[in-house]
Motif scaffolding. Structure first.
Motif, PDB file in Angstrom:
ATOM      1  N   HIS A 104      -1.524   5.428  -2.454  1.00  0.00           N
ATOM      2  CA  HIS A 104      -2.885   5.187  -2.702  1.00  0.00           C
ATOM      3  C   HIS A 104      -3.959   6.169  -2.156  1.00  0.00           C
ATOM      4  O   HIS A 104      -3.339   6.940  -1.247  1.00  0.00           O
ATOM      5  CB  HIS A 104      -3.024   3.669  -2.556  1.00  0.00           C
ATOM      6  N   THR A 128      -7.622   1.640  -0.918  1.00  0.00           N
ATOM      7  CA  THR A 128      -7.829   0.644   0.079  1.00  0.00           C
ATOM      8  C   THR A 128      -8.949   1.221   0.827  1.00  0.00           C
ATOM      9  O   THR A 128      -9.056   2.393   1.357  1.00  0.00           O
ATOM     10  CB  THR A 128      -6.509   0.482   1.152  1.00  0.00           C
ATOM     11  N   CYS A 177     -10.951  -4.874  -5.022  1.00  0.00           N
ATOM     12  CA  CYS A 177     -10.386  -4.012  -4.488  1.00  0.00           C
ATOM     13  C   CYS A 177      -9.921  -4.509  -2.865  1.00  0.00           C
ATOM     14  O   CYS A 177     -10.176  -5.508  -2.519  1.00  0.00           O
ATOM     15  CB  CYS A 177     -11.687  -2.997  -4.056  1.00  0.00           C
ATOM     16  N   ASP A 178      -8.873  -3.723  -2.711  1.00  0.00           N
ATOM     17  CA  ASP A 178      -8.163  -3.833  -1.536  1.00  0.00           C
ATOM     18  C   ASP A 178      -9.056  -3.279  -0.223  1.00  0.00           C
ATOM     19  O   ASP A 178      -9.287  -2.267  -0.027  1.00  0.00           O
ATOM     20  CB  ASP A 178      -6.815  -3.163  -1.282  1.00  0.00           C
ATOM     21  N   CYS A 200      -0.065   7.107   2.155  1.00  0.00           N
ATOM     22  CA  CYS A 200      -1.163   7.200   1.165  1.00  0.00           C
ATOM     23  C   CYS A 200      -1.333   8.713   0.691  1.00  0.00           C
ATOM     24  O   CYS A 200      -0.307   9.671   1.160  1.00  0.00           O
ATOM     25  CB  CYS A 200      -2.328   7.212   1.925  1.00  0.00           C
ATOM     26  N   LYS A 238     -11.191   3.816  -9.192  1.00  0.00           N
ATOM     27  CA  LYS A 238     -10.743   2.597  -9.643  1.00  0.00           C
ATOM     28  C   LYS A 238     -10.534   2.700 -11.203  1.00  0.00           C
ATOM     29  O   LYS A 238      -9.936   2.230 -12.120  1.00  0.00           O
ATOM     30  CB  LYS A 238     -11.822   1.290  -9.122  1.00  0.00           C
ATOM     31  N   ARG A 294       0.963  -1.069  -0.081  1.00  0.00           N
ATOM     32  CA  ARG A 294      -0.049  -0.130   0.028  1.00  0.00           C
ATOM     33  C   ARG A 294       1.024   1.311  -0.103  1.00  0.00           C
ATOM     34  O   ARG A 294       1.513   1.596   1.048  1.00  0.00           O
ATOM     35  CB  ARG A 294      -0.752   0.039   0.987  1.00  0.00           C
ATOM     36  N   GLU A 352      -4.984   3.555  -7.167  1.00  0.00           N
ATOM     37  CA  GLU A 352      -5.068   2.554  -6.165  1.00  0.00           C
ATOM     38  C   GLU A 352      -6.001   3.087  -4.980  1.00  0.00           C
ATOM     39  O   GLU A 352      -5.786   4.034  -4.452  1.00  0.00           O
ATOM     40  CB  GLU A 352      -3.706   1.950  -5.656  1.00  0.00           C
TER      41      GLU A 352
END
Length: 396
Positions: free
Chosen positions: A239, A264, A285-286, A306, A257, A236, A262
């Motif tokens: 993102h 989360t 998806c994470d 992030c 997306k 990660r 990316e």
């Protein structure tokens, strides 16, 4: 003034319910202490075989009061387990009081009012931290086991055969709590039957919940490893972290997306529901299951690396707590906060998120501008939508 009163009520109502549960436990103490018994001797036990249990009146009721007071502290933290257990305990208290002490009208009224309050405010008690839940479940199970074992000894003469020793009482408690019921020990008198019913109801709630809370994650983790095999941790980095399951959160994730970014997600749903969520998103998806206000969960989601954290749940207070937790964990983290009720805008701004977004206010301003014939351009739209967005995507 009226709005402040409403906001205050929303912030403290779970605490008032917890206080009411605590007062129910205190009233039990007051009632028991007003009777001709010596409760001090209850815990000065030297030999179980030499005790005349009939001399220690209302012991199970006294322990029930302790149990209620412990659950009140769990309600202060909005624990879901404490909420469920409190309902069962209050039902037992209500039935017990109405049957044996119908003259205690105030206790009955308070118990009934507290039950109604718990049921109406059930959505407020939605926190289920694994660690806190495990500790609370262990305490609940221990207290119930003590209550049922002692109660079986106290009502021992009401069973056939009579329960006259600790091991038999312990055996009967476990068999009854797990609803196995071999039938080798049968309650014969009305008090013994009511007590047995209370163990069954409490056991279904506490015993099953305790096992699920403590061993559930371990079993699920083992099955996931068996079915899916060992999985590497997600990388990660650079993102977006989206917290919440609101329509805005789902739509935002889907749009990000589609642009190849990316994402989360952090949601308070079990892993079993991940396929349904991915179906709504239309892609893989994470996803992380956990409390978005928990620092450990935010760290797991990669907050330090992030691009921005988006607090997009349906609850404004939860969104504010998410941003506060993120700022506490990483002062450099960029944050976006959604305000569902425009009345909370001024209060939420105090959290100092990088972007404060109010879809409700944005939609109303656009509609008013269109209906009044005011011209709309990009600058005006951005000004309406965001209170401040400078530097959010700047790269150093």
């Amino acid at each position: 003034m009226w709005q402040k009163s409403i906001n205050l009520w929303l912030e403290v109502r779970h605490s008032l319910v917890a206080l009411a549960v605590f007062l129910n436990g205190l009233l039990i103490f007051k009632t028991v202490w007003g009777m001709s018994i010596n409760l001090v001797e209850l815990f000065h036990i030297q030999s179980f075989s030499g005790i005349n249990w009939a001399n220690i009146a209302n012991g199970p009721w006294f322990i029930l009061g302790i149990f209620l007071m412990i659950n009140a502290f769990g309600l202060l933290y909005r624990a879901r387990t404490a909420w469920a257990v409190s309902i069962v305990l209050l039902l037992i208290t209500l039935v017990y009081t109405m049957h044996f002490y119908p003259n205690l009208s105030f206790s009955i009224s308070l118990c009934l009012a507290t039950l109604i309050g718990l049921l109406l405010l059930g959505k407020d008690f939605n926190r289920s931290s694994a660690t806190a839940g495990g500790i609370f479940a262990f305490i609940s199970f221990t207290m119930l086991l003590f209550y049922s074992t002692y109660g079986a000894l106290y009502f021992g003469d009401g069973f056939h055969p009579a329960i006259d020793n600790l091991m038999t009482a312990f055996y009967f408690s476990i068999v009854t709590m797990t609803t196995v019921g071999y039938g080798d020990i049968i309650p014969m008198t009305e008090p013994a039957r009511l007590f047995t019913v209370s163990i069954i109801f409490a056991g279904i709630t506490v015993f099953a919940t305790s096992l699920t809370t403590v061993f559930g994650p371990i079993i699920r983790g083992g099955l996931n490893k068996l079915v899916k095999g060992s999985q590497q941790n997600m990388n990660r980095n650079d993102h977006f972290i989206v917290c919440g399951m609101s329509i805005l959160a789902i739509s935002t994730v889907a749009q990000l997306k589609q642009r190849g970014l990316e994402v989360t997600m952090i949601i308070g749903r079990p892993e079993e529901e991940f396929p349904l969520i991915e179906q709504r998103l239309g892609s893989k998806c994470d996803i992380i299951s956990g409390d978005s206000t928990d620092n450990a969960v935010l760290s797991k989601a990669g907050l330090d690396n992030c691009r921005a954290l988006l607090a997009l749940s349906d609850d404004d207070a939860t969104n504010a707590f998410i941003v506060l937790s993120a700022k506490e964990l990483s002062a450099e983290a960029k944050t976006v906060l959604a305000v569902n009720d425009s009345k909370n805008m001024n209060r939420v701004k105090q959290v100092k998120a990088d972007i404060v977004l109010s879809p409700q206010l944005f939609g109303s301003e656009i509609l008013a501008s269109v209906l009044s014939g005011e011209p709309l351009d990009n600058d005006k739209l951005i000004s309406m939508l965001l209170n401040s967005g400078h530097g959010l995507f700047d790269k150093t």
